[in-house]
Structure formats: structure tokens, C-alpha cells
Scaffold this active site. Structure first.
Site, short mmCIF file in Angstrom:
data_model
loop_
_atom_site.label_atom_id
_atom_site.label_comp_id
_atom_site.label_asym_id
_atom_site.label_seq_id
_atom_site.Cartn_x
_atom_site.Cartn_y
_atom_site.Cartn_z
N GLY A 92 0.84 -1.16 0.06
CA GLY A 92 -0.02 -0.04 -0.02
C GLY A 92 0.90 1.22 0.11
O GLY A 92 1.91 1.14 0.67
N SER A 93 0.49 2.29 -0.69
CA SER A 93 0.95 3.50 -0.90
C SER A 93 2.68 3.39 -1.17
O SER A 93 2.93 2.85 -2.44
CB SER A 93 1.00 4.19 0.61
OG SER A 93 1.32 5.46 0.45
N SER A 94 3.47 3.64 -0.56
CA SER A 94 4.78 3.58 -0.64
C SER A 94 5.10 2.19 -1.04
O SER A 94 6.05 1.80 -2.11
CB SER A 94 5.98 4.07 0.52
OG SER A 94 7.27 3.74 0.28
N HIS B 289 -6.87 8.21 0.25
CA HIS B 289 -5.56 7.32 0.34
C HIS B 289 -5.45 6.59 1.64
O HIS B 289 -5.61 7.23 2.82
CB HIS B 289 -4.39 8.28 0.16
CG HIS B 289 -3.13 7.80 0.00
ND1 HIS B 289 -2.81 7.20 -1.02
CD2 HIS B 289 -1.97 7.40 0.88
CE1 HIS B 289 -1.36 6.77 -0.92
NE2 HIS B 289 -0.78 6.97 0.27
#
Ligand SMILES: *[C@@H]1O[C@H](CO)[C@@H](O)[C@H](O)[C@H]1NC(C)=O
Ligand SMILES: *[C@@H]1O[C@H](CO)[C@@H](O)[C@H](O)[C@H]1NC(C)=O
Ligand SMILES: *[C@@H]1O[C@H](CO)[C@@H](O)[C@H](O)[C@H]1NC(C)=O
Length: 291
Positions: free
Chosen positions: A136-138, A276
Site C-alpha cells: 500500500g502507498s509507498s 488514500h
């Protein structure tokens, strides 16, 4: 004394498998990323591997114990092994900005994670044809980078709220640098250009590439939704398929989400009204992986 000792043993037995650090995983990279692994009590023979990549401000341990991250449960239920890499960088974002990490065996975080996969395949007799990556995300950005830099190791990727591989470049070559232009959704390119970005990360590679499932929320204010479209362009470019979906399913896998297939190797899931980052759907990712 004896009762304390016995309680200790019983507690350990009752707890069963736990997240364990592998200090020496034959890391060839300069990156000092740490390797953690979870081998469930009911591990299957020749187990599949799922690499679970945490977000910024997180770590292997906190991602593992985060009850919104469902991969420990999946591992317990289905007997596959999960690898939990932990970022060595300040702020614990993954390095998706330096040349080292954006290259095959370039010495960066991506190579360290590749070393973890090789270690687990060897040490736990895992199935090299069933290695999967999620994050997720990074961790989603790194999923794209791993797919681009070390495709030979990975069968499928399911990533939640990232940016295309090579979008977060650091002009000064810095490690794990934030890139406002990319996060803001201002980096746009044609499918052909994005494809070339991927090819340049592992020049000469002609083997198989992991199939890509890309999730993104329509009101993501950390990594602008334009990054969804750019990521789809990137992988449809690599697979040489049209950017017009071959099938589009509304309210799939849940209300407000739209699933778009671009042939059998690229799938996008766009979550209307979701920010996000998009919460992981274990079932949907497992289906994509064939688990
Ligand atoms: C690491 O080095 C070993 C031994 O040279 C090699 O077999 C392996 O492919 C390398 N792996 C990575 C990911 O660098
Ligand atoms: C941000 O990334 C783009 C590539 O997508 C690159 O051209 C630009 O130089 C980067 N910005 C900084 C400040 O490093
Ligand atoms: C996750 O995906 C599965 C199958 O693709 C679907 O049945 C389920 O409803 C989804 N879960 C949530 C919470 O939306």
C-alpha cells in the site's frame, strides 16, 4: 519457578507461529532493508510466497500487526508464507527514487527485496512459480518498481494506491526522496514512454512479466488519481495491449468500485469516493494471485 517456566512454554505453544527476523538473508545489495518472515503453523508443501510491502511511517512489525492489513490471516488460512520487508530509510518510505533501486540488481531496496525472495525460495523450499507482491502507498510504488526491475522473480502483483515505476525519480539521485510533481499527478506520458521507462530498468530482459492489478481511490489527495491512469498506461504499454478496457464491471468487487480488464495481464480497480489509501481486499488480491 517451575510454574513460571511451564506458563512460558504453554504461552509460546499457544501463540504458535510469529513474525521472525531473518538477519542474514544473503543480501547482495547496499540497501540495509530488513527481512521478516511469517511461516504459518499449517504451511503447505512447496508454499507460495507473498511479499507484503509497508507504507511510509510504518515497518514490517507494525504492518504485520495492523488489523487492516489482512495478509497474516490469509497466510494462516491458506498456508502460504508471507515476507515482510522493512525499510531502512528515514521516514521508512521505500526507495523508489534512486538509480540503484530503479535498476535490476542495482544495489538498492529493490535488489534487497529480490534477495529476500531468493532466500525464502531456497530456505523454505517455496514455489518459484508462485511469488506474489502486494503493498500500500509507498509499498504500492515499490510493487511497481519490483515488477519493473526484478520481473523474473514475480508472477503477479496487487498494489493499492501507488504511482508508476520511475515516476518518483530524484533529480539529484537521492534515496527515498519525495517527488511532488509525481505525487501531484503532473507526470504524464504515453504508454510507449512508460513502457520504455520499465524496459530501461532491466535492459535486454525478454522473459515473462508479472500480471498487474492496480487499485486507486478517486479522491486520493496524497498520490493524485492521475497516477492510476498513468500506471495502467505503463503496464498496458509493457504488455502491448490496448488502453481501452476489454471488460468493465461496475460495482465490482464492491459498490462504487469499477473493475477494468485490459486483457488478462492488467486489471485496474478504481474506487469512487475513496481516498488514500484503498483498503486491501484479501479475497480479491488472492483471486488475482490464484491463491
Ligand atoms: C546474489 O548473489 C548470489 C551469489 O552470487 C546470486 O546467486 C544471486 O542471484 C544474487 N541475487 C540477488 C537478488 O542479487
Ligand atoms: C520528479 O520525477 C520526475 C520523473 O517522473 C523527474 O523528471 C523530476 O526531476 C523529479 N523531481 C525532482 C525534484 O526530483
Ligand atoms: C472483496 O472482493 C471480493 C471478491 O472479489 C468480494 O466478494 C468482497 O465483497 C470484497 N470485499 C469487500 C469488503 O468489499
Amino acid at each position: 519457578m517451575l510454574s513460571t517456566f511451564l506458563t512460558g512454554i504453554l504461552a509460546t505453544a499457544a501463540l504458535g507461529a510469529s513474525l521472525t527476523q531473518v538477519s542474514n538473508y544473503n543480501n547482495n545489495a547496499t540497501s540495509k532493508a530488513q527481512m521478516y518472515i511469517y511461516v504459518p503453523d499449517n504451511v503447505v508443501t512447496n508454499p507460495p510466497l507473498v511479499v507484503v510491502l509497508h507504507s511510509c511511517q510504518s515497518s514490517a512489525q507494525s504492518y504485520f500487526t495492523n488489523n487492516k492489513i489482512p495478509w497474516k490471516q490469509g497466510s494462516d488460512k491458506k498456508g502460504y508464507i508471507t515476507i515482510w520487508p522493512s525499510s531502512p530509510n528515514s521516514g521508512t518510505c521505500w526507495d523508489v527514487s534512486s538509480k540503484q533501486s530503479l535498476s535490476h540488481l542495482g544495489g538498492g531496496d529493490s535488489q534487497a527485496i529480490a534477495s529476500m525472495i531468493l532466500y525464502a525460495l531456497d530456505h523454505y523450499k517455496a514455489d518459484a512459480s508462485r511469488v506474489y507482491v502486494t503493498g500500500g502507498s509507498s509499498g504500492a510504488m515499490m510493487s511497481n518498481v519490483l515488477a519493473a526491475t526484478h520481473p523474473e522473480l514475480i508472477s503477479a502483483v496487487s498494489l493499492y494506491s501507488g504511482v508508476p515505476a520511475g515516476c518518483f525519480v530524484s533529480s539529484s539521485g537521492g534515496i527515498a526522496q519525495w517527488n511532488n510533481t509525481c505525487s501531484g499527478g503532473q507526470i504524464k506520458a504515453t504508454a510507449d514512454k512508460w513502457k520504455q521507462v520499465v524496459l530501461d530498468m532491466y535492459p535486454g530482459y525478454t522473459g515473462a512479466r508479472p500480471k498487474m492489478q492496480v487499485w486507486h481511490g478517486s479522491v486520493d489527495s496524497t498520490l493524485a488519481p492521475a497516477n492510476y491512469e498513468e500506471t495502467i498506461k505503463q503496464w498496458t504499454g509493457v504488455f502491448g495491449v490496448s488502453q481501452t478496457a476489454t471488460a468493465t464491471k461496475a460495482d465490482t468487487p464492491q459498490g462504487g468500485y469499477t473493475t477494468s480488464d485490459y486483457g488478462s495481464s492488467v486489471e485496474g480497480i478504481y474506487a469512487q469516493g475513496v481516498g488514500h489509501s484503498v483498503p486491501a481486499n484479501l479475497t480479491a488480491s488472492e483471486i488475482w494471485f490464484g491463491l
